[in-house]
Design a protein around this motif. Structure first.
Motif, PDB file in Angstrom:
ATOM      1  N   GLU A  62       2.789   5.745  -5.776  1.00 18.74           N
ATOM      2  CA  GLU A  62       2.443   5.753  -7.202  1.00 18.74           C
ATOM      3  C   GLU A  62       1.342   6.768  -7.492  1.00 18.74           C
ATOM      4  OE1 GLU A  62       2.629   4.043 -11.130  1.00 18.74           O
ATOM      5  OE2 GLU A  62       3.929   3.841  -9.379  1.00 18.74           O
ATOM      6  N   SER A  71       0.832  -1.208   0.000  1.00 19.15           N
ATOM      7  CA  SER A  71       0.000   0.000   0.000  1.00 19.15           C
ATOM      8  C   SER A  71       0.859   1.247   0.000  1.00 19.15           C
ATOM      9  CB  SER A  71      -0.946  -0.008   1.206  1.00 19.15           C
ATOM     10  OG  SER A  71      -0.204   0.077   2.386  1.00 19.15           O
ATOM     11  N   ALA A 129       1.695   1.797  -3.512  1.00 19.85           N
ATOM     12  CA  ALA A 129       0.538   2.312  -4.240  1.00 19.85           C
ATOM     13  C   ALA A 129       0.333   3.788  -3.942  1.00 19.85           C
ATOM     14  CB  ALA A 129      -0.712   1.520  -3.843  1.00 19.85           C
TER      15      ALA A 129
END
Lengths: 217, 103, 781, 524
Positions: free
Chosen positions: C73, C67, C70
């Motif tokens: 990102e 996570s 993510a």
């Protein structure tokens, strides 16, 4: 107190048809503001001026137009500057009534607020601050008067000719009333740049006017 | 008998000519200013009339008229300021007397 | 957690000091003495600290690795402007490094703000009619805004903007006592020196802009990797300078900014002078956070580096760390001593960056921030307590008067000296971070050069091969080398370099990356022995021994408001170590060092080569502090006598060090005097050459003119001209009667012309409406 | 004038003419007959007259509304219906004939016994010109009644505030006929035009002052269905015409050829155009929140009871209400901003040279404008014609005449607007007799340096608030509701305090300073 005096006073009283002129004017403006009395409880509210093509519109137009023309002619004919300002006020108010007839309610109100209430008072203010005597006259030469009258009348005739000859092209679509919201929307979308520029201009003018009129320099 | 755009234009034209006459015959600076106001108003009236009868609800004319009102207010404020200043320096607002800068 | 929760929290934390700044600017004078300070503390750093803590806890304990990736990102980006084809985003660079830096900055800054409230209490309010008190906190708040913004920026442009803002704050705060000449001079020096570095930064920025076509950090890295793989863009250019390719110049340029801000060797001269500012400023800006911004910048643009650039970086770092540590040995001013120690430690960080110890350098940054902030605050306490006496020779024996300061300072000394017990894996922050840098340096200079990585890998076992990530390079390298020849497959782009985030064509990295010169490693080792010596000397001279100046000793005292932050930071120094920050940095290393040409070789501490180096280095260096301490103790046990004797013996060296290698004088000679000389030369030329020519020409012209005027002009030319003039005067006299000067007449004429034109149009004009029903045909001819 | 009538000289036997004597005798006998009755019940008469006016106004609207909905809308469905027009010459435009009305009406529950007559009464109401005339008549009536009784009221309030009684004699109960009597006196007084004055302008000026304040009533809604002209720009229109009033004042001052008058006029001009800006800006705040310039539209959003009133909807509107009230005092040249007619400095300002009827016109204009300003304040900030009870509570009453009546009394009707405006009017009077007059430089300072920036901030704040409210955020809705409750409670506390103080005063009226009234005067 003599009886003559009493009679004189009572006749003065009779002579004053005081309520009549304001009442007529108020009725006229009422008619200008719209054609529907007492907004109906369930029905739609009509906010445009007299219905197009009605006899009322014609009557009102001619009344207001006469008032406009008479007072604007009076502006240029007056010798006294305060009277000029008064006639200008009349003209501005009549133009605002014309705006009502043209279904531009917002513009009419703004004309009253800004022009009649603000600009004109400013002018009168200027008059009072700059006149030694209210009766001070500045008369131009005869030649100038005649020349100006001639040019203006020729120009008026020319304009009239143009109006008579003109074939106006109109945009497709019908006039569908105007709302303040529409005005605001187009001010803030299509015309946003002029709008902002006008704001900046007003600010500059405010500063400039304050600077110009400052007492201690 | 219908009221059309020409009716308003004629009223505007009369106002314009009166304003022109006022501008060109008054020697009082504020008188000239009053003439200018008349001229500006006549053009605003024309614009609104065109907008009403030909604009098909585009509102362009009304917005132009709004801008005219704004500009007229600005112009009047400045002009009155100038008049007051002229009066302070020359003790008159007769435009023919303000000739100090004339060559 | 909702979308962008972290970003919102961080943005709020950045905005808060700005609000505080404006509040203080507008209402500071009205708030008055204690209140303005507390506004600065609470709004300026308190809110950010709370946010930073929340983010830190959430990020590290409530997000797993996936996570976190993510979130990195999909961090917040908002398109702000287009510069040509390049879109500039306002965004947040969200990864473990950001979070760690953010927490570190807010934590340290908060306590320094608190310290400042106490520090400023004793200062006079007014200087030159200006209230200093609120101004100080306004500047501090602005600095908080700029520093936090710098940490958050996802974009080189914004990074640069905040960079400059940070520089501005530094300038304002160094020159805080602007009525004192040395302070304002120091401020100017800092500003100008930084400009030199920033010029390089700007060059780097432009190269990024033109060749990579983006200013976003991640995107730039991706493009860089793509261009490297395909040999286009910046790699297509054949331009070289000093033997550097364009890509190297870009990296070096970006590093120049870091050189200025982190005060690396040729540009280090401003930092010692910056101690003219108030002590909290020295602690906050010039020791803990701002100077670390340079290291942070290098860490952020690590992916754009080339081996040559890294070599340059490590050279600069190595020179700095050694030279500055030597100077620190002879300083007598307590703050100057700490300043040079800061320089030396910054040198360590930069050196670490240069030799690939990405994680260790950043780790060292954080630990150094903690203990150096505390040391500076301690020195501030001492200086404040001793009535602005900064000379350590006049102190001594202060441990009785200021016990808290003494022992917290000692914790700092231990930490900076890298104290720890090697066998038990126990130690303060400095112990781990510095050793790790040295271990990497060793690996780079010995193991790398010999090409025997595999040897180390062999006796560590093969359990790493399964977890080989990109920062686990040595393992991959070993695996690669076992397979034989280095291949140039990457020119075809068919190899592992396709993925932007993990493009590490190891073959090329190893082919192009030269081993580190061995002297660098040894200089770093020697400095590791010097550091404890000068720190111990500083501490001992200040706190231990006998009081050497009665006056100073009598008045020494501690202020509660000021030692609370000291204690908190001391606790932080002890605990904010290996177990808290090291893993965060290591977590960030994955994506942040995914470079095409270089790598962070310490991404995982258990990398065999490094672990092996580490395992003996800890004994070699880990006890350095004992040696250093012992030496300092021996020399300064009985006051200054022994030290003075040594000074007389080694006077040439001592003079050189006291005068800081004469670098300031050199600069004065070369740059300042050079400029003046140039200007004087130009002035001379102007006066004697240019003016001479002009004057000569003028004289000649004058003669000619008077001659021609007598004969030709007066009769011939003037006659014609006057004749024409007379005629035109006559004509004008007639014409000007129309020109009345009255606008109303002009208006009338205009209208008349308009009327005539209109009538002509009506009369003679033909248009489509002519034959229309409403045309007025009776009037037309 | 050559002779004076001296009291101790014997009066001439027949001083007046025949007609005059007859009129006087008639008046005397009527008053002699009516005085005992009128002076016995005048309080009741006055109060019931006020209530009757309100009820009449409201019945008016009920009737028109009923005609509209029940008759005309039903008639539109008739096959050969043509809407009524101005021209009464052609029978085809006469609208519904009485027989059709009768046919439509029998469905209703109104008693059929008065059927025949009612049809003929209802018939003209469908023509808008008739309604206009009726409405204008009502407005003129209101326009005349308001100044007369507000002046009387002001004198009473002033008296009480200064521990006096105010007018007590004329008419009986508390001198209720004082103002009409004054009016008659003023009409009969001689109108002087000073020798050096600019005659025409001098005569014109009072009318230029009064017409704008009359025009303001055109667009002023008294109830949801009781408005003479429903303008979509009613707010700006009213501001505009009230602003044009200043022209008359300036002309009056200038035409008087008296330096006090000119000073008064200049002050008025200066003050009025300065204060119009903060006033307009303060009104912009609720306009921004509601999004319309139509007064009815603004009132419509406030039908949810006390807490939905705009003044309580957000802090900016609350502050704007205060700003508006202050600025309106100044633009009405009311105390403490009554510099243009400051009697201690300028004799009487621009009205120095006026007398008699023209003088009274200025006061008619001023008091009517006061009422309009208060009515706007009530509509824009204080819920308009809605009562503090939510209008939805009256939803079950149905649509009949009785239900409309009840709704009008309890939930939303002109009577509520009247009540609120009169309350604000009272506050204006109260302020006038409480606060000292301030200097002209203070007047302008408070406008340009205090109110103007303040209202600018308010406009900005309201914009932000409105923008935030458009997001339908749950958190924000809570904040909004909390704000409403807090501000509404402040309002409640204020009103409660007012009522408590008034009640305390009433309860202890015999111990208060003005107890002379209770003890001495008959009929109190």
């Amino acid at each position: 107190m003599s009886i003559d005096r009493v009679n004189q006073l009572s006749s003065t009283c009779v002579r004053r048809r005081f309520a009549l002129a304001p009442a007529l004017l108020v009725l006229g403006v009422t008619l200008l503001c719209g054609t529907r009395a007492m907004a109906s409880s369930g029905g739609e509210v009509v906010t445009t001026a007299a219905e197009p093509g009605s006899l009322l519109e014609v009557v009102l137009f001619y009344a207001v137009a006469t008032m406009t023309i008479v007072s604007s002619v009076a502006v240029c004919m007056s010798k006294n500057i305060v009277r000029m300002a008064l006639w200008l006020f009349m003209t501005l108010a009549s133009v605002s009534f014309l705006y009502f007839l043209l279904a531009a309610n917002f513009l009419a109100s703004i004309q009253l607020v800004v022009y009649a209430g603000g600009t004109l008072v400013l002018l009168v203010f200027g008059v009072m601050l700059t006149n030694k005597s209210p009766w001070a006259r500045y008369t131009p030469g005869k030649l100038e008067l005649v020349g100006a009258a001639a040019v203006c009348s020729v120009l008026l005739v020319a304009l009239w000719l143009v109006f008579l000859r003109a074939e106006w092209s109109r945009l497709p679509g019908a006039f569908a009333g105007t709302s303040v919201a529409d005005l605001g929307r187009s001010l803030l979308s299509v015309y946003v740049v002029p709008f902002e520029v006008a704001g900046v201009l007003l600010m500059i003018v405010m500063v400039g006017a304050a600077h110009l009129a400052r007492q201690d320099k | 008998m219908t009221i059309g755009v020409t009716h308003f234009l004629v009223v505007g034209a009369v106002m314009f000519c009166c304003g022109l006459y006022t501008m060109s015959t008054k020697r009082n600076a504020i008188g000239i200013l009053i003439g200018v106001e008349l001229v500006l108003n006549s053009s605003a009236l024309n614009l609104v009339a065109f907008d009403r009868y030909m604009g098909a609800g585009r509102l362009d004319g009304q917005i132009m008229a709004l801008f005219i009102i704004v500009l007229a207010a600005a112009e009047a404020a400045l002009a009155v300021g100038i008049c007051i200043n002229v009066y302070r320096n020359l003790a008159t607002v007769d435009v023919d007397k303000a000739t100090q800068l004339r060559g | 957690m909702g979308e962008h929760t972290y970003e919102i929290l961080l943005a709020a934390a950045v905005a808060s000091p700005l609000v505080s700044f404006w509040l203080l600017v507008f209402f500071g004078p009205r708030l008055g003495k204690p209140k303005a300070g507390w506004v600065g503390v609470l709004l300026g750093m308190g809110v950010p600290l709370i946010m930073g803590t929340i983010v830190m806890i959430g990020w590290w304990f409530f997000e797993d690795e996936a996570s976190r990736a993510a979130l990195t990102e999909h961090a917040f980006r908002w398109k702000w402007a287009n510069l040509g084809a390049v879109a500039v985003d306002i965004g947040v660079k969200l990864d473990s490094l950001t979070v760690a830096m953010f927490f570190m900055v807010t934590f340290i800054a908060f306590w320094i703000f608190v310290f400042s409230v106490g520090y400023m209490k004793g200062h006079s309010d007014e200087v030159s009619g200006q209230c200093k008190y609120w101004r100080f906190f306004a500047y501090l708040s602005l600095f908080g805004f700029a520093m936090l913004g710098l940490v958050l920026s996802s974009n080189l442009l914004f990074l640069f903007i905040f960079w400059e803002l940070v520089g501005l704050c530094s300038y304002l705060l160094i020159g805080f006592y602007f009525d004192k000449a040395f302070a304002s001079k120091a401020a100017m020096k800092a500003f100008i020196t930084n400009r030199v570095g920033d010029f390089g930064f700007l060059i780097g920025l432009m190269l990024v802009y033109f060749h990579l076509g983006t200013l976003d950090l991640d995107q730039a890295a991706t493009r860089f990797a793509e261009q490297y793989a395909s040999g286009t863009g910046i790699f297509a250019s054949g331009f070289t300078m000093f033997g550097w390719s364009l890509a190297t110049i870009m990296g070096v340029g970006l590093f120049c900014g870091a050189m200025g801000k982190s005060a690396q060797f040729p540009l280090h001269v401003w930092l010692p002078d910056a101690m003219a500012g108030p002590t909290p400023v020295s602690a906050l800006i010039h020791a803990a956070t701002m100077v670390a911004a340079g290291v942070y910048l290098v860490a952020r643009v690590y992916r754009l580096m080339t081996p040559d650039a890294l070599m340059f970086i490590s050279t600069i770092g190595c020179l700095t760390l050694t030279l500055m540590a030597l100077i620190a040995m002879v300083q007598v001013d307590i703050k100057k001593c700490l300043a040079y120690s800061t320089l030396s430690q910054l040198g360590y960080m930069i050196f670490g960056m240069g030799c690939g110890a990405w994680v260790a350098a950043l780790f060292h940054l954080v630990t150094h921030a903690f203990f150096k902030a505390m040391l500076f605050l301690g020195s501030g306490q001492v200086i404040e307590g001793c009535h602005h006496e900064q000379d350590m020779r006049k102190m001594g024996g202060l441990r009785h008067k200021m016990p808290f300061t003494c022992w917290t300072f000692f914790v700092g000394v231990l930490a900076i000296s890298g104290a720890g017990i090697p066998a038990m894996h126990i130690g303060l922050g400095g112990y781990f971070s510095k050793d790790e840098i040295l271990a990497v340096a060793y690996t780079r200079s010995y193991v790398w050069g010999e090409g025997d990585f595999s040897k180390h890998e062999a006796h560590e076992g093969e359990h790493h091969s399964s977890t080989s990530t990109v920062h686990d390079v040595p393992v991959q390298l070993a695996a690669y080398q076992e397979h034989g020849e280095p291949e140039h497959a990457d020119h075809g782009g068919a190899h592992e370099s396709v993925d932007a985030h993990s493009s590490a064509p190891l073959a090329l990295i190893f082919e192009h990356t030269k081993p580190l010169p061995k002297w660098m490693f040894w200089l770093a080792i020697i400095t590791a022995y010097i550091t404890p010596f000068y720190m111990m000397r500083c501490w001992w001279l200040t706190f231990m021994g006998k009081p050497r100046d009665e006056h100073v000793h009598e008045h020494a005292h501690e202020t509660p408001m000021m030692f609370i932050p000291l204690v908190v930071l001391a606790i932080g120094t002890v605990f904010a170590s290996y177990y808290l920050f090291r893993p965060l940095m290591a977590d960030a290393a994955g994506a942040a060092t995914a470079a095409p040409m270089v790598m962070a070789i310490d991404g995982d501490v258990h990398t065999p080569a490094i672990t092996s180096a580490h395992s003996w280095l800890v004994y070699g260096v880990g006890f350095a502090f004992v040696a250093g301490f012992a030496l300092a103790y021996l020399i300064y046990r009985d006051g200054l006598a022994v030290g003075d004797r040594i000074k007389q013996r080694l006077w040439p060296l001592h003079t050189l060090l006291v005068n800081k290698y004469y670098i300031d004088e050199l600069y004065e000679l070369v740059w300042v005097k050079g400029c003046v000389l140039l200007a004087k030369t130009a002035g001379f030329f102007d006066k004697w050459v240019v003016d001479l020519i002009f004057n000569l020409a003028a004289a000649i012209t004058e003669r000619l003119a008077s001659f021609s005027g007598m004969i030709v002009d007066k009769h011939g030319v003037d006659g014609v001209v006057n004749g024409i003039a007379q005629t035109s005067m006559d004509v004008a006299g007639v014409a000007s009667s129309a020109q009345t000067g009255r606008i109303r007449n002009y208006v009338l004429v205009t209208a008349a012309v308009a009327a005539v034109v209109l009538i002509c149009l009506v009369w003679f004009g033909t248009n489509s409406g002519y034959s229309g029903a409403r045309s007025f045909s009776a009037l037309s001819p | 004038m050559t002779q004076f009538s001296v009291p101790w000289q014997p009066r001439p036997a027949h001083p007046y003419g025949m007609a005059s004597r007859a009129v006087i005798a008639l008046a005397q006998s009527v008053y002699g007959f009516a005085a005992p009755i009128v002076s016995r019940f005048p309080g009741a008469i006055l109060i019931s007259a006020v209530i009757a006016t309100c009820v009449g106004v409201w019945m008016h609207s009920v009737l028109f509304g009923w005609v509209d909905t029940q008759l005309i809308q039903a008639a539109v469905t008739l096959p050969d219906y043509t809407p009524p027009a101005l021209s009464l010459l052609s029978p085809s435009t006469w609208g519904l004939t009485p027989s059709v009305i009768h046919a439509l009406r029998v469905d209703e529950t109104v008693a059929a016994s008065v059927a025949g007559l009612l049809d003929y009464v209802l018939w003209p109401v469908q023509f808008w010109i008739v309604r206009d005339v009726v409405g204008l008549g009502a407005l003129f009536g209101l326009f005349n009644v308001i100044p007369v009784y507000v002046i009387w009221w002001e004198r009473k309030v002033a008296g009480r505030i200064q521990s006096r009684l105010g007018p007590m004699r004329v008419g009986g109960w508390h001198g209720w006929a004082q103002s009409p009597a004054d009016g008659i006196k003023l009409i009969l007084k001689e109108d002087l035009v000073p020798a050096g004055a600019d005659g025409p302008l001098f005569r014109l000026a009072p009318y230029l002052t009064i017409i704008p304040s009359l025009l303001a009533f055109l667009a002023l809604p008294f109830g949801a269905t009781y408005v003479l002209r429903e303008l979509d720009v009613a707010l700006v229109f009213i501001l505009g015409v009230l602003g044009a009033e200043v022209v008359g004042v300036i002309l009056a001052g200038w035409a008087s050829n008296n330096k006090w008058s000119v000073y008064g006029a200049m002050r008025e001009a200066c003050q009025m155009i300065s204060y119009e800006i903060p006033m307009g800006m303060a009104l912009l705040v609720p306009v921004i929140c509601v999004g319309t310039l139509s007064l009815s539209g603004i009132a419509d959003v406030q039908q949810g009871g006390w807490f939905s009133w705009i003044a309580f909807s957000n802090p900016f509107c609350f502050a704007a209400f205060v700003c508006y009230f202050i600025a309106s005092l100044a633009s009405l040249k009311r105390a403490p901003f009554d510099l243009p007619e400051a009697e201690s400095e300028l004799v009487a300002g621009f009205v120095t040279e006026y007398s008699g009827f023209r003088w009274s016109l200025f006061f008619f204009a001023e008091y009517a404008a006061m009422f309009v300003i208060c009515a706007i304040a009530s509509i824009v900030f204080l819920g308009g014609w809605h009562s503090p009870l939510p209008a939805s509570w009256g939803g079950g009453l149905g649509d009949g005449l009785l239900a409309r009546g009840l709704t009008g009394l309890l939930f939303s009707g002109p009577i509520w607007l009247m009540f609120k405006s009169v309350f604000l009017l009272y506050v204006q009077l109260w302020l006038r007799w409480t606060l000292p007059r301030i200097r002209i430089d203070q007047v302008l300072y408070s406008c340009i340096q205090v109110l103007l920036p303040l209202t600018m901030v308010l406009v900005f704040g309201a914009t932000v608030w409105t923008w935030a409210s458009t997001g339908h955020n749950a958190l924000w809705s809570t904040v909004e509701a909390a704000t409403r409750i807090i501000l509404g409670s402040i309002g409640l506390v204020f009103i409660g305090g007012f009522i408590a103080i008034a009640g305390y005063g009433f309860y202890h009226r015999r111990r208060m300073v003005g107890n002379l009234v209770q003890d001495v005067m008959p009929g109190s």
